[in-house]
Design a protein around this motif. Sequence first.
Motif, short mmCIF file in Angstrom:
data_model
loop_
_atom_site.label_atom_id
_atom_site.label_comp_id
_atom_site.label_asym_id
_atom_site.label_seq_id
_atom_site.Cartn_x
_atom_site.Cartn_y
_atom_site.Cartn_z
N PRO A 1 10.99 8.79 -4.91
CA PRO A 1 12.13 7.86 -4.57
C PRO A 1 11.68 6.38 -4.93
O PRO A 1 12.59 5.72 -5.23
N GLU B 1 20.27 11.47 -1.58
CA GLU B 1 20.87 11.82 -2.86
C GLU B 1 19.75 12.41 -3.85
O GLU B 1 20.28 13.44 -4.30
N LEU B 2 18.56 12.32 -3.69
CA LEU B 2 17.65 12.86 -4.55
C LEU B 2 17.53 13.98 -4.13
O LEU B 2 17.06 14.99 -5.07
N LYS C 1 19.68 6.56 2.39
CA LYS C 1 20.60 7.55 1.44
C LYS C 1 19.94 7.88 -0.06
O LYS C 1 20.38 8.84 -0.53
N THR C 2 18.94 6.88 -0.49
CA THR C 2 18.38 7.43 -1.74
C THR C 2 17.46 8.75 -1.63
O THR C 2 17.71 9.63 -2.54
N LYS D 1 17.34 -2.76 4.66
CA LYS D 1 17.30 -1.64 3.36
C LYS D 1 17.05 -0.42 4.15
O LYS D 1 17.07 0.50 3.07
N ASP E 1 19.71 2.24 2.72
CA ASP E 1 19.71 2.33 1.49
C ASP E 1 18.52 3.27 1.18
O ASP E 1 18.78 4.31 0.46
N THR E 2 17.41 3.08 1.78
CA THR E 2 16.13 4.14 1.41
C THR E 2 16.65 5.43 1.99
O THR E 2 16.40 6.45 1.24
N ARG F 1 12.02 6.84 -10.56
CA ARG F 1 12.73 7.34 -9.54
C ARG F 1 13.58 8.64 -9.91
O ARG F 1 14.22 8.67 -10.92
N THR G 1 10.34 3.93 -3.89
CA THR G 1 10.75 2.63 -2.68
C THR G 1 9.95 1.57 -2.56
O THR G 1 8.52 1.85 -2.67
N LYS H 1 10.70 -1.38 2.46
CA LYS H 1 11.28 -0.18 3.02
C LYS H 1 11.46 -0.36 4.48
O LYS H 1 12.36 0.25 5.28
#
Length: 584
Positions: A272, A294-295, A290-291, A284, A287-288, A537, A274, A279
């Motif tokens: 990721p 998504e990955l 969600k990333t 944040k 967002d972390t 990433r 990050t 973190k």
Amino acid sequence: MNNDPENLSSAGENTPARNRSHSSLIPHLSSFLVPTLVFLAYAAAFIVAFPPFNQPWAVLVFLVPFIKWAFALPRWRTFLLTGFFAGWAGWFGLLIWLRHIYPPWGWVGLALLSAIMALFILTWLAALRWVAPKLIDAKAGRRLLSLFALAGWWVVLDWIRGWFLTGFLWLPLAAAFWKFPLFLQLAEWTGAWGITFLIVLFNLGLVCGTGPDRNLSAEELRKRKIRWPARIGPEVLVPILLFFGTMLIAVFQMASKARQQERLLRVGLVQPLTPPLLKWDASKQEDTWKTLQELTAPFAYRDGNRMNVDLIMWPEAAPPFFVERVQIGAFRKALGQLSTNLGRPILLGAVGEVLKPAEPGSSTGLIDGAYLVRPSAGLADEVYAKRHLVPFGEYIPLRNWLSFIGKVVPIDEDTVPGSQAVTLPITLSSGRIVKAGPLVCYEDVFPNLARDQALAGADFLAVVTNDAWYGTGGGALQHAAHSVLRAIETRRPVIRCGNDGWSGFIDQDGDAFELEKADHKIMAEWVLKATGTTYFRGAGPLYVYTNPQFDGKQTFYVRFGDWFVGVSALLALAGMLALRRKSV
């Protein structure tokens, strides 16, 4: 007149001609220039031998300048001061990535740690300087024993380095060959210690086994104009035969028909990238999370999906929340739901809650652990807690005495260390159950921890780490080099998942296959040399293979541990006792 070589300068007029065989080969330079050249030669060779430069040939000669100089009998003070600063400069150059931690305090830590590491080199050089004059007139057998003793002494010091002040066994000499695992196969029996021993012995032999005939007078030397090397003695032949002999045996081993590869599993690695300092920022965290989702989403199981895998891996401390253990909270439910939606288990590194062993039933502490989340079943009961914690990163040593450090290092509460190896059982799509042996952060640097996981029944080692603290220099590559050693020592595949690299798979022979970014696309293929970048990433699948020859079996090193360190200590002791006796 006292002609004891211990009390004579290398350029002294009173030095006997037969005792100047080595010193006569060093040009008559100023007392400043020779130490400077030795300093530069050692530091440069030491640095380029390891990642990111990856020039392993340098480690075969990096000690030669100091060994050659030692036989010239320089002043003790000059020799040791040069040795300390050369060692400090070499480690400073290799560990330069530490400057990124809590700047500007990272520079302070870099300078102090480099100095501590230099003390081990200094201790070895002191032994070398003590031995050198005693070997000038010694017979070949005695000289050979002394070389074995010095090589053994280096191994002993490396072992101490792995325990002193909690231990920092970073980059043993064997790690220089991580891209050339053919040279490392001996580790199955001796651990990385045996490779390091042979490297030091090779350096010693290049000087002590070559040179002009020690029985020639100074006048005869001048007439013949002998230059090094002019003779080849057993002191260099034995190290060469041992070093390349082990490699020849490895060639035949790896060419054996028993060396086969069978598919073990297909793993999806999520990297990721990050930012470690952001973190845990409340703004944040979403967002972390969600990333990560998504990955990971492309690995959702469905018929015909090219991204179908048996296991998904996240790096160390990947989620921005604590994994609840005392009660099932929102994040624990979210993890279980994600694994169920994907239809595949997730092996992740995370910070989690745990009851403090010293205070059962009271408040909770935190662990840096490895967790397994199964579809429908949720969080597995088996949890691995990191055993070797990072001082000033996960706890403050002597906290009551060093309370002021808390103002610099933001650690409100010390992490609770694990007490034992724990394997995580994973059910593959084929129905086969394999056990992962987790190693968290830099635990793959310590061979005893990987050995413990192999003894516990691990079918493969799973390294979850976060090297994002160290920038995009050589830190992640240096770290990955240790996993190659662990793969060969245990003959277990190693799967590494890093926050920003190095992520990939290392087979039981030590060949490394990296998940890499090339041409702006995430690729997963069999590559020995990365053509893209380690720092990115993204996510991608990798096939992990196993050699049935090693399945369920324990190597000699796994069974007997650091036995070679004991042999090295005995060699060092035997050499010291032999040299204390007068020559006959």
